[in-house]
Design a protein around this motif. Structure first.
Motif, PDB file in Angstrom:
ATOM      1  N   GLY A 259       0.797  -1.227   0.000  1.00 37.69           N
ATOM      2  CA  GLY A 259       0.000   0.000   0.000  1.00 37.69           C
ATOM      3  C   GLY A 259       0.827   1.273   0.000  1.00 37.69           C
ATOM      4  N   GLY A 260       2.034   1.212  -0.578  1.00 36.49           N
ATOM      5  CA  GLY A 260       2.870   2.399  -0.679  1.00 36.49           C
ATOM      6  C   GLY A 260       3.506   2.834   0.627  1.00 36.49           C
ATOM      7  N   HIS A 261       3.572   1.915   1.612  1.00 39.30           N
ATOM      8  CA  HIS A 261       4.154   2.261   2.910  1.00 39.30           C
ATOM      9  C   HIS A 261       5.306   1.325   3.252  1.00 39.30           C
ATOM     10  N   LEU A 262       6.421   1.897   3.707  1.00 40.02           N
ATOM     11  CA  LEU A 262       7.576   1.099   4.130  1.00 40.02           C
ATOM     12  C   LEU A 262       8.027   1.501   5.529  1.00 40.02           C
ATOM     13  N   ILE A 263       8.700   0.557   6.187  1.00 36.75           N
ATOM     14  CA  ILE A 263       9.277   0.816   7.522  1.00 36.75           C
ATOM     15  C   ILE A 263      10.788   0.818   7.364  1.00 36.75           C
TER      16      ILE A 263
END
Length: 589
Positions: A259-263
């Motif tokens: 969903g276009g999110h990284l950590i």
């Protein structure tokens, strides 16, 4: 150009004439045609409504969401995360075309790169197999005791170096030369003797987005102070530490699920442990401070990042340094705070996936985090310390766009007890930075041209109109202004773009013919002109843009003449300068 260079150039032209951008991109992104344009969801940022357009006639793509734009080769470069030559190879293979030998420099570079990748792949297999030998038991037990499963160990290709010469002997049996062992970083050399660079360490392969092993990171299990705890492969033709993130191959694999999110975490063990516990989309820099090269990689796969570094002083310092680099990146940045003494690895092992994801969910916007970090340094009940807190906080807020700084200024007023109006006045007490700096590379070096934002916008809009051959360019008033002697591009880079648009055979795809990353090109190509309800409004804006450029160029010339006037002593020369300034002033439109 050499004959081989010419052969490659002809091949490139033939390839571009043969490939169809819609057919190529359809292999990666589902597209639907509407009118003359094909539409799909952008593969370079997360979206639900398609804003990614493919123009079959002009053979280029552009995303109206994130601004990415280019031709077929540029798409392959971005999607596959490869260089220009590799992208051409992929397309040639797709269309069953034999690539000629590229120019000698490219050919040698490719041969060197391929040799290193092949050697890395071979030794990675050897390291992994070592885990299942008696000599590798200590390393394997360490990994299992840390909580990693056999499946995760295999997924990340983790292995072990069991001595100073085991890997060297294995590689020589496979006809790998000493020269390649050293140049690939697999071996170190001392007094003409070569030995395994990862000797007696647990070895983590560093894998790029296309699945190639570009290097290794090793962790010693020894307590000997002479050993550095972690050691990474030295920089090679394949491994550039500022241009790779550990775990990026997994990000590409699970891209659609993220969903276009990284950590972003600090180390490979945190990355691996989070994957072990089912947390996807985790990456880490390797053996170097987080840098702008890492940000460019992140932007290919995400539009929001949560930074989750170790909860110690070193981790907090590293986080603040990274946050400063993110400024102006266009990414949404949040910071997750772990309990003191924990890192993501230890926390997820102790508390589990759900609790860790709760920490990520409760992450604060980065500005709030920075202000909170500053506040903790001071006892704000003490007037002197409160003033110091305010001054340090204002330094950070001055770096923000006006609207964003005002939002956080209200929070600062509440925390400090100083009125918003006073803080706002204090915020403006510092000299503003130049609006924009347009930096252009020239043959002589770096040409730095300062362009106010209004002028840069005018340049970009005018170029957009020329690139897209807008109807208003036929207008007599517009044509007259474009022929004005003071309509020119002060920046060499923008001038080159302008010259390309004047070619009668110009196509948008021509702007992406070289292996370049040009934000201005992307902006100009991505202009939709949708803000204009009527063509007349667009024409007015175009006229204003051209006039802005002409007047700016005249003002620059006047400034030069005024400086000259202050330097000459001869009365005749002074009069000549004054006359020229008067003539220039009359030329404004």
């Amino acid at each position: 150009m050499t004959d081989k260079g010419q052969d490659f150039g002809r091949f490139l032209d033939k390839l571009k004439d043969t490939i169809d951008i819609v057919s190529v991109i359809s292999r990666y992104v589902p597209l639907n045609v509407k009118g003359k344009t094909w539409w799909g969801c952008c593969p370079f940022h997360s979206e639900k409504t398609p804003s990614f357009a493919v123009n079959a006639g002009e053979q280029y793509y552009k995303c109206f969401g994130c601004g990415e734009a280019g031709d077929t080769i540029k798409f392959i470069q971005k999607y596959e995360n490869v260089d220009f030559i590799k992208a051409v190879e992929i397309l040639a293979k797709m269309y069953n075309m034999d690539m000629p030998e590229s120019d000698p420099v490219h050919k040698k570079a490719k041969q060197d790169y391929d040799a290193v990748i092949a050697a890395n792949k071979l030794v990675a297999k050897h390291y992994h197999e070592n885990l299942y030998t008696p000599q590798g038991k200590t390393a394997k037990d360490y990994l299992l005791n840390r909580g990693l499963s056999e499946a995760t160990i295999k997924k990340f290709g983790i292995g072990a170096s069991i001595s100073f010469d085991s890997a060297i002997k294995f590689m020589k049996l496979n006809k790998i030369t000493d020269e390649l062992l050293v140049s690939s970083g697999i071996a170190d050399q001392k007094d003409k003797r070569i030995f395994d660079a990862m000797a007696n360490r647990v070895v983590f392969p560093i894998i790029n987005a296309t699945g190639e092993v570009v290097g290794f990171s090793g962790r010693t299990l020894e307590t000997d102070a002479k050993f550095a705890k972690y050691k990474n492969t030295k920089e090679t033709v394949a491994y550039k530490k500022g241009q790779i993130l550990f775990g990026i191959n997994m990000v590409k694999k699970h891209h659609k699920e993220l969903g276009g999110h990284l950590i972003l975490v600090e180390g490979q063990m945190c990355t691996i442990m989070l994957y072990e516990k089912g947390v996807l989309g985790v990456v880490a820099p390797l053996g170097t401070a987080f840098g702008t090269g890492h940000i460019r990689i992140l932007k290919r796969y995400a539009d929001s990042i949560t930074v989750c570094f170790d909860a110690d002083s070193a981790g907090r310092t590293a986080a603040l340094r990274a946050l400063d680099l993110f400024r102006g990146s266009g990414l949404i940045i949040k910071v997750a705070t772990l309990p003191e003494g924990h890192d993501p690895d230890s926390y997820v092992r102790k508390e589990g996936k759900a609790k860790f994801l709760e920490v990520i969910e409760n992450a604060k916007p980065w500005v709030e985090h920075v202000l909170g970090t500053i506040q903790r340094k001071y006892n704000i009940k003490n007037k002197t310390e409160n003033i110091r807190f305010i001054n340090e906080a204002l330094i950070e807020l001055r770096k923000l766009p006006t609207i964003e700084s005002e939002v956080h200024l209200k929070s600062l007023a509440e925390i400090s007890g100083v009125s918003f109006d006073v803080l706002k006045r204090e915020l403006g007490q510092t000299e503003e930075a130049p609006e924009d700096i347009e930096e252009t590379t020239t043959e002589e070096g770096i040409e730095v041209v300062e362009l106010p934002k209004r002028v840069l916008t005018a340049y970009e809009f005018t170029l957009s109109s020329l690139i897209h051959k807008r109807e208003n360019l036929k207008d007599k008033e517009v044509k007259a202004l474009l022929e004005n002697q003071n309509f020119y591009f002060i920046s060499e880079r923008l001038k080159k773009l302008y010259e390309k648009t004047k070619d009668k055979n110009f196509k948008v795809a021509d702007l992406f013919e070289n292996d370049t990353e040009d934000e201005t090109v992307n902006k100009c190509v991505s202009e939709t002109f949708s803000q204009f309800k009527e063509e007349e409004h667009e024409k007015t804006y175009l006229l204003d843009s051209i006039k802005t450029i002409i007047n700016f160029n005249i003002e620059k010339q006047i400034e030069e003449k005024q400086q000259e006037l202050g330097q000459v002593l001869n009365q005749e020369q002074q009069l000549e300068c004054i006359k020229k300034i008067s003539e220039l002033s009359k030329g404004k439109v």
